[in-house]
Design a protein around this motif. Structure first.
Motif, short mmCIF file in Angstrom:
data_model
loop_
_atom_site.label_atom_id
_atom_site.label_comp_id
_atom_site.label_asym_id
_atom_site.label_seq_id
_atom_site.Cartn_x
_atom_site.Cartn_y
_atom_site.Cartn_z
N GLN A 606 21.78 63.79 102.84
CA GLN A 606 21.86 64.38 101.51
C GLN A 606 21.62 63.35 100.40
N LEU A 607 22.25 62.17 100.53
CA LEU A 607 22.08 61.15 99.50
C LEU A 607 20.65 60.59 99.51
N PHE A 608 20.04 60.50 100.69
CA PHE A 608 18.64 60.09 100.77
C PHE A 608 17.76 61.05 99.96
N LEU A 609 17.98 62.34 100.14
CA LEU A 609 17.17 63.34 99.43
C LEU A 609 17.45 63.31 97.92
N ILE A 610 18.74 63.23 97.57
CA ILE A 610 19.09 63.22 96.13
C ILE A 610 18.49 61.99 95.45
N LYS A 611 18.62 60.81 96.09
CA LYS A 611 18.11 59.58 95.47
C LYS A 611 16.61 59.67 95.24
N HIS A 612 15.85 60.11 96.22
CA HIS A 612 14.39 60.14 96.05
C HIS A 612 13.93 61.25 95.10
N LEU A 613 14.68 62.35 95.05
CA LEU A 613 14.36 63.37 94.03
C LEU A 613 14.63 62.84 92.63
N PRO A 673 -6.55 98.12 92.74
CA PRO A 673 -5.75 96.91 93.03
C PRO A 673 -5.29 96.24 91.74
N GLU A 674 -4.17 95.55 91.82
CA GLU A 674 -3.59 94.88 90.67
C GLU A 674 -3.82 93.37 90.77
N ILE A 675 -4.07 92.78 89.62
CA ILE A 675 -4.23 91.33 89.53
C ILE A 675 -2.92 90.75 88.99
N LYS A 676 -2.33 89.88 89.76
CA LYS A 676 -1.04 89.30 89.38
C LYS A 676 -1.22 87.81 89.12
N GLU A 677 -0.54 87.36 88.06
CA GLU A 677 -0.56 85.94 87.70
C GLU A 677 0.86 85.38 87.83
N HIS A 678 0.97 84.24 88.44
CA HIS A 678 2.25 83.57 88.52
C HIS A 678 2.03 82.06 88.40
N TYR A 679 3.01 81.41 87.80
CA TYR A 679 2.92 79.99 87.49
C TYR A 679 3.76 79.19 88.50
N ILE A 680 3.19 78.08 88.92
CA ILE A 680 3.89 77.15 89.82
C ILE A 680 4.07 75.84 89.07
N ASP A 681 5.33 75.48 88.84
CA ASP A 681 5.64 74.26 88.10
C ASP A 681 6.30 73.28 89.07
N SER A 682 5.57 72.23 89.43
CA SER A 682 6.09 71.27 90.39
C SER A 682 7.23 70.45 89.80
N LYS A 683 7.21 70.22 88.49
CA LYS A 683 8.31 69.47 87.87
C LYS A 683 9.60 70.27 87.95
N LYS A 684 9.51 71.57 87.66
CA LYS A 684 10.69 72.41 87.81
C LYS A 684 11.09 72.55 89.29
N ASP A 685 10.11 72.46 90.17
CA ASP A 685 10.40 72.52 91.60
C ASP A 685 11.23 71.31 92.02
N VAL A 686 10.90 70.14 91.46
CA VAL A 686 11.70 68.94 91.74
C VAL A 686 13.12 69.12 91.23
N ASP A 687 13.25 69.62 90.00
CA ASP A 687 14.59 69.86 89.45
C ASP A 687 15.36 70.88 90.28
N ARG A 688 14.66 71.91 90.73
CA ARG A 688 15.33 72.94 91.52
C ARG A 688 15.85 72.38 92.85
N LEU A 690 16.49 69.26 93.45
CA LEU A 690 17.55 68.29 93.13
C LEU A 690 18.87 69.01 92.86
N LYS A 691 18.81 70.10 92.12
CA LYS A 691 20.03 70.85 91.83
C LYS A 691 20.62 71.43 93.11
N PHE A 692 19.77 71.98 93.95
CA PHE A 692 20.26 72.57 95.21
C PHE A 692 20.88 71.49 96.11
N SER A 693 20.25 70.32 96.16
CA SER A 693 20.78 69.25 96.99
C SER A 693 22.13 68.76 96.48
N CYS A 694 22.24 68.62 95.16
CA CYS A 694 23.52 68.17 94.59
C CYS A 694 24.61 69.22 94.82
N GLU A 695 24.29 70.49 94.65
CA GLU A 695 25.29 71.54 94.89
C GLU A 695 25.71 71.57 96.36
#
Length: 825
Positions: A606-613, A673-688, A690-695
């Motif tokens: 856990q600490l290995f993952l938290i530190k590198h995140l 058919p429907e055209i769907k748009e969704h955003y992928i934010d890698s910076k928020k993914d890192v924060d997410r 990190l938050k999950f690992s800390c919790e």
């Protein structure tokens, strides 16, 4: 005469009395008086009756006057001699020889006296009347003279008008004659001027056909100017007779003149090129004499043709023939330059390639610098010959730059190292475009296009190699045993850092002891000691976990890759690559964390993952860009449902309906058919992550320390809930699992776990995180959870157990718990 005047006066007085009598008659008065006016008249009459005694009256006669008259004021002085006074009075009345002896004589004398007095009183009026009559006569004479003068003036005016009309007519006739004369003169001059253009044809033909004609002679350029004027004049008057003939002849003369200029300029350039080529037939020259051979010679020839080229450039905008001639001269000049430069540039680039065959960056830098000098020198040489720019020069330079591009492109597309590609981007973008092209855009336009094309190739190659790098070195990375040797690596590095620190402290102590006995250069020694102290502090302040070499390889590779890409490619491309790289790095960290968790302990993983995140979040913060990308997907769920619906056998009868329930119409409307748009934010993914690992870390550490107590409290809460909902009443102390001895075992076991594992946990956090603030923030929720559990336990014990039971339970107080947890503060 006097009698006549006297009779006229008498008649006048009589008429006057009669008219006055009509004013105030009793009946039909012409001017009746009011009572006030009548009183005034009576007062005047009374005053007039009391007249003073005349001074001429003899003193002897005073006694004969009535008493009434004597009452009036008498102011006359008594004359010296009465006789003298009377004599003088009679002389004035022309009666010096008469004597008054009777009353009749007296009254006659008195009437005459009164008449003289009246005449004296009216004398000034008569004199005024006489004067007025004289003035009237004079005015009548003047008016007569004025009338005669006006008659003469009218006659003179008529005569003047007659003479003026005659004179005006004469002037108009003269002006008309002068005007006609001026028009004839202007017409003659205009004809002469027009004929002068046509007469110049013979002179120009004579000069052009002369065997001694030279384009460098003084009369050639004036002849060109005259020829241009003639062509312009004839072209602007197409209504002249023989217009096509003369225009064709002038055009023919112009063609001859331009031919002479073209032959002279072209021969000059070709002769110079042939001379230079004969000196070096292969066109290969060394760097020392290239400038002299290719530039100085041409600059020496430039003044010989510059004047002619200026004349051509001045006329190129107005006359199409000159514009065509200028294009031909440009083409000839550029052909000669290409003939000279192409072999030299090719040989130079080949030589540079051989010299820097293993160093692509040096090759690109030297090759581009060489082409920058070529472009600048060519522009300067072109300005020696011409004053107006031409796009053909940039075309020639682009062709010359392509020789460099053709050599470098095969090398670029075979480069596999990201460091080399990123350095090439920096050279092309910073050194070439920003330093050279932006400061001299006019001369380096062709080089700019070549460099941009080369930069696009390098960026394309860099993006391609980055994709491969992410797949092979990040996603496909197989960690070695040493990469996952946590916490052994950190402990080893900490021991090494501690030993180095101790050696430095020993060395510093020895130097300080040695400096006490040294007397020379105390300032320099002191400065060196201060520098050593600062260096040692800097080295000791950096934790082993913060060193780049101690980072997990995929993290280090990802951050190095992003740092090289940030300034080399476009922002949109960087966003896509950064998102891909960070996602791959996170997956590799999760994979490594699972391996460490299996091989070592849970807290190490856990600490290995938290530190590198934390490292990733800190290192990507300086990149001022958006790490979010938009992905577009096509949702065919509605199309699938509509297809199943229309293939249903029950929908067959609906095919032929002519209303809105037609099956085909429903399929077209509902199956889009429907055209769907969704955003992928890698910076928020890192924060997410990190938050999950800390919790997860907080939850698991809380479970390790007070898990048994939480389980006990959960059972108690369930028992209370059952009792509240109508279950049987309970006595917590009577429950087998809630007896004081059992609780004492649970509490003591929990306290022993906390006392034994808490220091190791804090040491691991310090070893991995190496930051007091971060450690405090991460452990604070764990401490709060432990305190809350013991607070709930204390409240439960106080509520359900007696004092003896509490002594048996022997639960630690909150002060003891806080003291145990305070080591992290």
């Amino acid at each position: 005469m006097a009698s006549t005047e006297q009779s006229l006066l008498d008649l006048t007085d009589k008429d006057t009395r009669e008219k006055l009598s009509l004013w105030d008659r009793r009946t039909d008065a012409t001017a009746p008086l009011t009572d006030k006016q009548t009183d005034s008249v009576l007062e005047i009459r009374a005053a007039a009756e009391a007249l003073s005694v005349p001074s001429e009256l003899p003193i002897e006669d005073l006694c004969s006057l009535s008493s009434r008259s004597l009452q009036s004021p008498f102011t006359a002085t008594v004359p010296a001699s009465t006789e003298d006074v009377l004599l003088k009075g009679f002389q004035m009345l022309d009666m010096d020889n008469d004597r008054i002896e009777t009353a009749q004589q007296f009254f006659a004398w008195f009437a005459k006296l009164q008449a003289n007095m009246d005449q004296d009183e009216n004398a000034k009026y008569r004199k005024t009347r006489d004067d007025l009559n004289c003035y009237q006569e004079q005015c009548d004479a003047i008016l007569k003279d004025v009338s005669e003068a006006l008659e003469h003036l009218d006659s003179l005016q008529k005569q003047y008008l007659f003479v003026s009309n005659k004179t005006g007519t004469l002037h108009e006739a003269c002006e008309q004659l002068l005007k006609e004369q001026a028009e004839l003169v202007d017409l003659a001059e205009s004809i002469q001027q027009k004929l002068s253009y046509f007469n110049e044809l013979e002179n120009i033909n004579t000069k052009l056909n002369s065997p001694t004609l030279s384009v460098n002679s003084e009369g050639f350029i004036p002849m060109l100017s005259k020829l241009d004027d003639c062509i312009e004049y004839v072209s602007s008057h197409p209504n002249f007779k023989d217009y096509p003939v003369y225009l064709a002849k002038f055009k023919q003369c112009l063609s001859k003149a331009m031919h002479f200029m073209k032959i002279h300029i072209v021969n000059t350039m070709q002769n110079l090129t042939s001379q230079l080529t004969k000196r070096d037939p292969m066109g290969l020259t060394n760097a020392d004499n290239a400038f002299t051979l290719y530039y100085v010679k041409f600059r020496a020839v430039a003044p010989k043709v510059r004047s002619l080229i200026e004349q051509i450039e001045q006329r190129s905008e107005k006359i199409p023939e000159y514009h065509q001639l200028l294009d031909e001269i440009h083409q000839c000049y550029l052909d000669q330059r290409e003939q000279l430069l192409s072999p030299s540039i090719t040989s130079t680039i080949t030589e540079l390639t051989n010299q820097n065959s293993k160093d692509h960056c040096a090759l690109v830098r030297s090759g581009c610098a060489f082409m920058v000098h070529v472009c600048q020198d060519e522009h300067q040489l072109y300005n020696e010959f011409f004053s107006k720019p031409t796009p053909k020069l940039d075309e020639l330079l682009e062709k010359l730059c392509l020789s460099l591009y053709d050599v470098l492109r095969p090398l670029i597309i075979h480069i596999i190292h990201l460091e080399t590609l990123s350095e090439l981007c920096g050279i092309l973008n910073n050194e070439m475009l920003e330093d050279h092209v932006h400061n001299n855009a006019s001369q380096l336009g062709a080089f700019d296009a070549c460099v941009k094309q080369m930069l696009e190739d390098v960026q394309e190659r860099l993006v391609y190699r980055t994709h491969i790098y992410i797949q092979t070195d990040i996603i496909g990375y197989n960690p070695a045993s040493g990469d996952l040797a946590y916490p052994e690596k950190l402990e080893m590095m900490e021991r090494i850092a501690q030993s180095l620190k101790e050696e430095q402290m020993k060395q510093m102590s020895k130097e300080s002891m040695f400096s006490d006995v040294q007397l020379e250069d105390p300032d320099g020694r002191r400065n060196s000691n201060v520098g050593n102290v600062e260096a040692s502090r800097l080295q000791t302040s950096i934790s082993p976990a913060d060193l780049h070499g101690m980072w997990y390889p995929t993290v280090r590779r990802t951050l190095v890759c992003l740092s090289k890409l940030y300034r080399c490619i476009d922002r949109a491309v960087f966003q896509g690559l950064s998102q891909e790289a960070l996602s791959a790095c996170i997956q590799s960290l999760l994979k490594a964390s699972d391996i460490i968790l299996k091989n070592k302990t849970q807290i190490d993983g856990q600490l290995f993952l938290i530190k590198h995140l934390l490292i990733m979040r800190e290192q990507i913060a300086p990149f001022h860009t958006d790490f979010a990308i938009k992905e577009i997907s096509l949702d065919l769920k509605k199309t699938r449902d509509a297809a199943f619906k229309i293939l249903n056998p029950k929908a067959v009868p609906k095919f032929f309906r002519l209303n809105s329930h037609n099956a085909i119409l429903e399929f077209l409307l509902e199956g889009t058919p429907e055209i769907k748009e969704h955003y992928i934010d890698s910076k928020k993914d890192v924060d997410r992550h990190l938050k999950f690992s800390c919790e997860q870390f907080i939850q698991q550490q809380t479970q390790i320390f007070v898990g048994n107590l939480e389980e006990f409290l959960t059972k108690v809460a369930a028992l209370k809930t059952m009792a509240i909902q109508g279950g049987p009443t309970y006595s917590l102390s009577q429950q087998p699992w809630a007896q004081p001895a059992k609780i004492n075992d649970i509490v003591m076991a929990t306290y022993r776990v906390m006392k034994s594992k808490l220091p190791s946990t804090l040491q691991s956090m310090s070893l991995y995180l190496a930051n007091r603030d971060t450690e405090f923030i991460l452990f604070k929720p764990v401490r709060n959870n432990i305190q809350q559990v013991f607070q709930r336990l204390h409240a439960l014990l106080q509520e359900e157990y007696s004092g003896e039971d509490l002594q048996i339970v022997a639960c630690p107080s909150m002060e003891q718990i806080n003291l145990l947890l305070s080591v992290n503060k």
